[in-house]
Scaffold this motif. Sequence first.
Motif, PDB file in Angstrom:
ATOM      1  N   THR A 124      27.328  36.571  31.357  1.00 27.62           N
ATOM      2  CA  THR A 124      28.574  37.215  30.909  1.00 27.62           C
ATOM      3  C   THR A 124      29.888  37.561  31.895  1.00 27.62           C
ATOM      4  N   LEU A 125      29.318  37.876  32.966  1.00 22.88           N
ATOM      5  CA  LEU A 125      30.568  38.146  33.723  1.00 22.88           C
ATOM      6  C   LEU A 125      31.090  36.965  34.720  1.00 22.88           C
ATOM      7  N   GLU A 126      30.325  35.933  34.869  1.00 25.25           N
ATOM      8  CA  GLU A 126      30.775  34.740  35.665  1.00 25.25           C
ATOM      9  C   GLU A 126      31.502  33.945  34.802  1.00 25.25           C
ATOM     10  N   LEU A 127      31.543  33.993  33.359  1.00 28.49           N
ATOM     11  CA  LEU A 127      32.398  33.499  32.490  1.00 28.49           C
ATOM     12  C   LEU A 127      33.718  34.226  32.757  1.00 28.49           C
ATOM     13  N   GLU A 128      33.819  35.506  33.001  1.00 29.38           N
ATOM     14  CA  GLU A 128      35.059  36.393  33.107  1.00 29.38           C
ATOM     15  C   GLU A 128      35.595  36.259  34.421  1.00 29.38           C
ATOM     16  N   GLY A 129      35.020  35.226  35.396  1.00 31.30           N
ATOM     17  CA  GLY A 129      35.774  34.982  36.630  1.00 31.30           C
ATOM     18  C   GLY A 129      35.098  35.738  37.777  1.00 31.30           C
TER      19      GLY A 129
ATOM     20  N   ARG B 105      30.475  43.848  49.989  1.00 31.41           N
ATOM     21  CA  ARG B 105      30.871  45.114  49.406  1.00 31.41           C
ATOM     22  C   ARG B 105      31.474  44.807  47.968  1.00 31.41           C
ATOM     23  N   PRO B 106      31.006  45.264  46.705  1.00 26.68           N
ATOM     24  CA  PRO B 106      31.416  44.988  45.483  1.00 26.68           C
ATOM     25  C   PRO B 106      32.253  45.697  45.007  1.00 26.68           C
ATOM     26  N   GLU B 107      33.048  45.443  43.954  1.00 30.04           N
ATOM     27  CA  GLU B 107      34.305  46.260  43.301  1.00 30.04           C
ATOM     28  C   GLU B 107      33.240  47.159  42.308  1.00 30.04           C
ATOM     29  N   VAL B 108      32.407  46.825  41.696  1.00 33.40           N
ATOM     30  CA  VAL B 108      31.531  47.810  40.835  1.00 33.40           C
ATOM     31  C   VAL B 108      30.146  47.578  41.083  1.00 33.40           C
ATOM     32  N   ILE B 109      29.419  48.467  40.833  1.00 35.12           N
ATOM     33  CA  ILE B 109      27.758  48.170  41.214  1.00 35.12           C
ATOM     34  C   ILE B 109      27.167  48.613  39.716  1.00 35.12           C
ATOM     35  N   LEU B 110      26.388  47.683  39.161  1.00 34.44           N
ATOM     36  CA  LEU B 110      25.599  47.728  37.876  1.00 34.44           C
ATOM     37  C   LEU B 110      23.867  48.341  38.370  1.00 34.44           C
ATOM     38  N   LEU B 111      23.701  49.323  38.214  1.00 30.04           N
ATOM     39  CA  LEU B 111      22.295  49.770  38.622  1.00 30.04           C
ATOM     40  C   LEU B 111      21.430  50.375  37.547  1.00 30.04           C
TER      41      LEU B 111
ATOM     42  N   LYS C 195      36.994  48.321  33.082  1.00 30.27           N
ATOM     43  CA  LYS C 195      37.502  49.692  33.089  1.00 30.27           C
ATOM     44  C   LYS C 195      37.523  50.495  34.449  1.00 30.27           C
ATOM     45  N   LEU C 196      36.387  50.164  35.244  1.00 28.79           N
ATOM     46  CA  LEU C 196      36.271  50.770  36.295  1.00 28.79           C
ATOM     47  C   LEU C 196      36.850  50.046  37.557  1.00 28.79           C
ATOM     48  N   ARG C 197      37.183  48.864  37.304  1.00 28.01           N
ATOM     49  CA  ARG C 197      37.852  48.103  38.358  1.00 28.01           C
ATOM     50  C   ARG C 197      39.100  48.774  39.218  1.00 28.01           C
ATOM     51  N   PRO C 198      39.937  49.043  38.099  1.00 28.34           N
ATOM     52  CA  PRO C 198      41.384  49.479  38.622  1.00 28.34           C
ATOM     53  C   PRO C 198      41.530  50.845  39.033  1.00 28.34           C
TER      54      PRO C 198
ATOM     55  N   GLN D 196      42.448  32.520  44.775  1.00 29.32           N
ATOM     56  CA  GLN D 196      41.977  33.889  45.462  1.00 29.32           C
ATOM     57  C   GLN D 196      40.395  34.027  45.218  1.00 29.32           C
ATOM     58  N   PRO D 197      39.827  34.583  46.222  1.00 29.10           N
ATOM     59  CA  PRO D 197      38.437  34.785  45.922  1.00 29.10           C
ATOM     60  C   PRO D 197      38.269  35.547  44.907  1.00 29.10           C
ATOM     61  N   LYS D 198      36.842  35.318  44.212  1.00 34.50           N
ATOM     62  CA  LYS D 198      36.411  35.973  43.072  1.00 34.50           C
ATOM     63  C   LYS D 198      35.868  37.337  43.245  1.00 34.50           C
ATOM     64  N   PRO D 199      36.399  38.451  42.329  1.00 36.25           N
ATOM     65  CA  PRO D 199      36.158  39.808  42.564  1.00 36.25           C
ATOM     66  C   PRO D 199      34.334  39.884  42.641  1.00 36.25           C
ATOM     67  N   VAL D 200      33.845  40.709  43.270  1.00 36.73           N
ATOM     68  CA  VAL D 200      32.518  40.509  43.256  1.00 36.73           C
ATOM     69  C   VAL D 200      31.836  41.892  42.646  1.00 36.73           C
TER      70      VAL D 200
END
Length: 384
Positions: free
Chosen positions: A275-280, A300-306, A372-375, A254-258
């Motif tokens: 950190t996050l690439e190691l988490e998939g 379109r990402p699932e979460v934005i770090l700003l 925490k925010l993805r779901p 499956q495609p990785k979450p962005v």
Amino acid sequence: MKTVASPYKALRELAARDLTGSLTIYDPQVEGAGWCVYLGGQRLYYASSIAGQRERLTSILSRLRPDLEWPSLGALESEPAWLREWWQRQALPLGELRQVVTRLSQEALVQAVAIPKAPMHFQRNVQPDPILITPPWQDLLAAVRQQVYGWQLVRGQGLSPLSRLYLDMGQVGAFCDFWEQIQGTPEYEKFWGRQTLATWIQMFGQKLCVYEFASRVRVAPLELATRVRGLVGAGTLVSLPFAAPVAAPEHPPQPKPVIACIDDSKAVQRQVQMTLELEGYDIVAITEPARALTTLVRRRPEVILLDINMPDIDGYELCRMLRQSRQLQDVPIVMLTGRDGLIDRLRAQLVGANSYLTKPFAPEQLTQAVQKLRPSPSANGISS
């Protein structure tokens, strides 16, 4: 019956006695690996590995003729027969087939004679079917003598093209230190910089053999082995025995979450990516906030770090703009800042941020904030 001797001397003796047959050479350093050389006196009929044929053929053929689509190797029983069958389905001259077979045999011959001493077994009157080439093996070897020396050097660290390279999680810190030390060097620009730090760590965790690894990063196996031999010698990487590859999954992955990171700091981007690439996760790194909207709409990402403090457009203003975008208004936003005051948190909440992370942050804090925010992509309110 196996005898232990120098493969090069054994080949010379067989040629001097004008014997025909197959000489199997077992690699004493890599369990399960070895090489088979078919001879007719001074002539070489074919040479190949006794394990990892798929990995070897894929690596060599993809570099030798990247313009051709090679068929699936399937249940590979005889390399010469497979090559003949492939040639018969192509509109290519016989001479081109012979060139391919010669290169494949030459590469295996290099590996065989690079071993200083090995257990061997000779079987008389055994020939490949079909016989596609008959060049003098000494002539083929003379043309690639430097490659033999190169492989003899890396074998000093227990490496062969069928060695499986592995980075244990306990050595990730040592690899990161190595990565920092080579930044800006010619070695980094020519080789290591082709992939991100997190990608290297991921690949080294997959226990790929040198042939497979070389195919992934598009270099010759000897170059790859030369680049990593120092890491193997230092104990950062481990050279594992060759084993049959794990069967491919029945369903495509499956495609990785962005996850998007908008921050003008390369150090922060590197930390987030590692950190996050190691988490998939698949990371979209944006260092110019003015281009953020266009990039985020396209991916379109699932979460934005700003980040809050950026040139041209600060994080508060950009967060407000994202909340006004029809395509992005529901994407969770985590504000990144070096300030941890109540007013800053309230201001972040007022412009629509979902969470707030203070720099410097630990890897587990970042991972937890994203998970925490993805779901709950439509979550409202600020969390700590």
